[in-house]
Design a protein around this motif. Structure first.
Motif, PDB file in Angstrom:
ATOM      1  N   TYR A 192     -10.206  -8.073  -3.134  1.00  0.00           N
ATOM      2  CA  TYR A 192     -10.072  -6.636  -3.417  1.00  0.00           C
ATOM      3  C   TYR A 192      -9.655  -6.468  -4.866  1.00  0.00           C
TER       4      TYR A 192
ATOM      5  N   ARG B  63       3.734   1.123   3.483  1.00  0.00           N
ATOM      6  CA  ARG B  63       3.389   0.495   4.755  1.00  0.00           C
ATOM      7  C   ARG B  63       4.320  -0.692   4.984  1.00  0.00           C
TER       8      ARG B  63
ATOM      9  N   ARG C 235      -2.812 -11.846   2.989  1.00  0.00           N
ATOM     10  CA  ARG C 235      -4.220 -11.985   2.594  1.00  0.00           C
ATOM     11  C   ARG C 235      -4.248 -12.088   1.081  1.00  0.00           C
TER      12      ARG C 235
ATOM     13  N   TRP D  17     -10.209 -15.883   5.115  1.00  0.00           N
ATOM     14  CA  TRP D  17     -10.134 -14.600   4.403  1.00  0.00           C
ATOM     15  C   TRP D  17     -11.019 -14.768   3.169  1.00  0.00           C
TER      16      TRP D  17
ATOM     17  N   ASN E 202       0.810  -1.223   0.000  1.00  0.00           N
ATOM     18  CA  ASN E 202       0.000   0.000   0.000  1.00  0.00           C
ATOM     19  C   ASN E 202       0.847   1.279   0.000  1.00  0.00           C
TER      20      ASN E 202
ATOM     21  N   LYS F  58     -18.064  -3.237  -0.047  1.00  0.00           N
ATOM     22  CA  LYS F  58     -17.583  -1.862   0.169  1.00  0.00           C
ATOM     23  C   LYS F  58     -16.676  -1.426  -0.963  1.00  0.00           C
TER      24      LYS F  58
ATOM     25  N   ASP G 224      -1.160   2.878   5.490  1.00  0.00           N
ATOM     26  CA  ASP G 224      -1.795   3.177   4.199  1.00  0.00           C
ATOM     27  C   ASP G 224      -1.618   4.648   3.764  1.00  0.00           C
TER      28      ASP G 224
ATOM     29  N   ASP H 297      -1.574  -7.886   0.338  1.00  0.00           N
ATOM     30  CA  ASP H 297      -1.115  -7.226   1.576  1.00  0.00           C
ATOM     31  C   ASP H 297       0.303  -7.680   1.917  1.00  0.00           C
TER      32      ASP H 297
ATOM     33  N   ARG I 229     -11.272   6.322   6.713  1.00  0.00           N
ATOM     34  CA  ARG I 229      -9.997   5.831   6.192  1.00  0.00           C
ATOM     35  C   ARG I 229      -9.897   6.225   4.724  1.00  0.00           C
TER      36      ARG I 229
ATOM     37  N   PHE J  32      -4.774  -3.591  -4.028  1.00  0.00           N
ATOM     38  CA  PHE J  32      -5.203  -2.402  -3.298  1.00  0.00           C
ATOM     39  C   PHE J  32      -4.451  -1.195  -3.865  1.00  0.00           C
TER      40      PHE J  32
HETATM   41  C1  BMA Z   1      -8.351  -2.604   4.076  1.00  0.00           C
HETATM   42  C2  BMA Z   1      -7.139  -1.925   4.700  1.00  0.00           C
HETATM   43  C3  BMA Z   1      -5.919  -2.103   3.811  1.00  0.00           C
HETATM   44  C4  BMA Z   1      -5.749  -3.534   3.357  1.00  0.00           C
HETATM   45  C5  BMA Z   1      -7.054  -4.105   2.834  1.00  0.00           C
HETATM   46  C6  BMA Z   1      -6.978  -5.575   2.469  1.00  0.00           C
HETATM   47  O1  BMA Z   1      -9.458  -2.570   4.916  1.00  0.00           O
HETATM   48  O2  BMA Z   1      -6.874  -2.503   5.959  1.00  0.00           O
HETATM   49  O3  BMA Z   1      -4.781  -1.712   4.532  1.00  0.00           O
HETATM   50  O4  BMA Z   1      -4.780  -3.580   2.335  1.00  0.00           O
HETATM   51  O5  BMA Z   1      -8.055  -3.938   3.810  1.00  0.00           O
HETATM   52  O6  BMA Z   1      -6.693  -6.363   3.592  1.00  0.00           O
END
Ligand code: BMA
Length: 340
Positions: free
Chosen positions: A259, A63, A296, A255, A48, A219, A111, A320, A157, A301
């Motif tokens: 994303y 990060r 994960r 998990w 990130n 989301k 992040d 991640d 965030r 991302f």
């Molecule tokens: C989001 C944040 C990011 C992370 C993503 C996937 O909510 O926490 O920092 O990369 O989830 O885990």
């Protein structure tokens, strides 16, 4: 008494199934471009990144979750700093950033996103505190000292700043998490707010709802800071879908999220107007470094986008765990947004 059962039913995520990245996107052959092995201090997961260009040099703040990658243990999070002359190979500074604990109940910062506005460097970031997750804005001259300009109320965030004022005001995208208002479900949207001075923010409006993104079922959120093009503000955002059948997929017991990166175009003069959203994801986790061996898996991302000679460089955290780069022609991205 209000009956929320219909709304709850509408909110229940329905599995989305297989997705594919757009053909206009090219992953860089050197991917991943930064991993824990490149870091000269304790490091397990490197992801990130915020990226900007200052005087012909690329600057990255990333990060760094430290601990041991091999032993799958994490001890904490800090931010790393790296420089590059080509945006692909990076020289990492010998020590992590000395970022101050900005509030008494500070737990960690993560992040980061970088922007240059009128020649000044800004870093936006998330902090975890004992009283919730807050999003912040700081300015820095040299990444050695930071002046904190703003900290949001919890939970918020993913603040990203527009690179210039719009109608005389600074503008930002953000992603609050209104858990109560979404009936306790994880279902969050993208918002836009304005400020005269980067400290005081208001005139907040919903910009894009989860329901507007067919490849998200829980989301969405920023993303890379918006990029100015002659057709509008180009925004690379993230979208999340959940599917309980995914089970274990990384270090944690379960998990079940994926994303992906999406793209949309906002009106130049009035960025509260969405001109178009690509109905399919731009980048979907597909490569080994995105779907396996990660903390994960199944995570793309995006956190930075730089436009150079008609090409957009998109930086993103993968699984991640590592940092990657993908490129696309800006006109192809605009066409994707305006296609449907
Ligand atoms: C989001 C944040 C990011 C992370 C993503 C996937 O909510 O926490 O920092 O990369 O989830 O885990």
């Amino acid at each position: 008494m209000m009956d929320f059962s219909g709304i709850r039913k509408f909110f229940e995520p329905k599995p989305i199934g297989a997705l594919r990245s757009q053909e206009v996107v090219r992953r860089h052959p050197s991917n991943p471009i930064l991993t824990y092995k490149d870091i000269p201090y304790s490091s397990a997961l490197v992801f990130n990144p915020g990226v900007c260009k200052v005087k012909d040099r690329y600057v990255m703040v990333f990060r760094n979750d430290f601990g041991s990658f091999q032993e799958k243990t994490l001890e904490g999070t800090n931010l790393g700093l790296a420089y590059s002359t080509d945006g692909v190979s990076w020289n990492v500074e010998p020590a992590p950033l000395d970022f101050p604990p900005v509030v008494d109940d500070f737990l960690r910062v993560y992040d980061p996103r970088l922007s240059v506005i009128d020649g000044k460097i800004y870093m936006t970031f998330a902090i975890d505190t004992w009283h919730g997750i807050r999003a912040g804005i700081a300015t820095t001259e040299d990444f050695e000292g930071f002046e904190i300009l703003h900290l949001s109320t919890p939970d918020n965030r993913n603040i990203v700043l527009f690179p210039e004022k719009v109608k005389g005001l600074y503008a930002r995208l953000e992603r609050p998490f209104p858990v109560y208002g979404r009936l306790g479900l994880e279902r969050f949207d993208m918002w836009i707010s304005f400020s005269p001075d980067l400290r005081y923010w208001g005139d907040s409006q919903l910009l894009l709802g989860v329901e507007d993104v067919p490849f998200a079922n829980i989301k969405i959120g920023p993303g890379a800071p918006p990029v100015k093009t002659d057709k509008g503000w180009l925004v690379i955002f993230h979208a999340v879908d959940i599917d309980p059948s995914r089970g274990k997929n990384g270090w944690e017991e379960t998990w079940t999220k994926r994303y992906t990166a999406g793209v949309m175009l906002l009106d130049l003069k009035d960025p509260t107007k969405v001109l178009g959203v690509c109905k399919e994801p731009l980048i979907v986790p597909e490569e080994t470094y995105e779907i396996s061996n990660g903390f994960r898996n199944n995570v793309v991302f995006p956190t930075a986008a730089l436009l150079e000679d008609g090409e957009l460089k998109i930086y993103y955290g993968a699984a991640d765990t590592v940092i990657c780069l993908a490129t696309a022609k800006v006109e192809d991205l605009i066409s994707l947004c305006l296609r449907s």
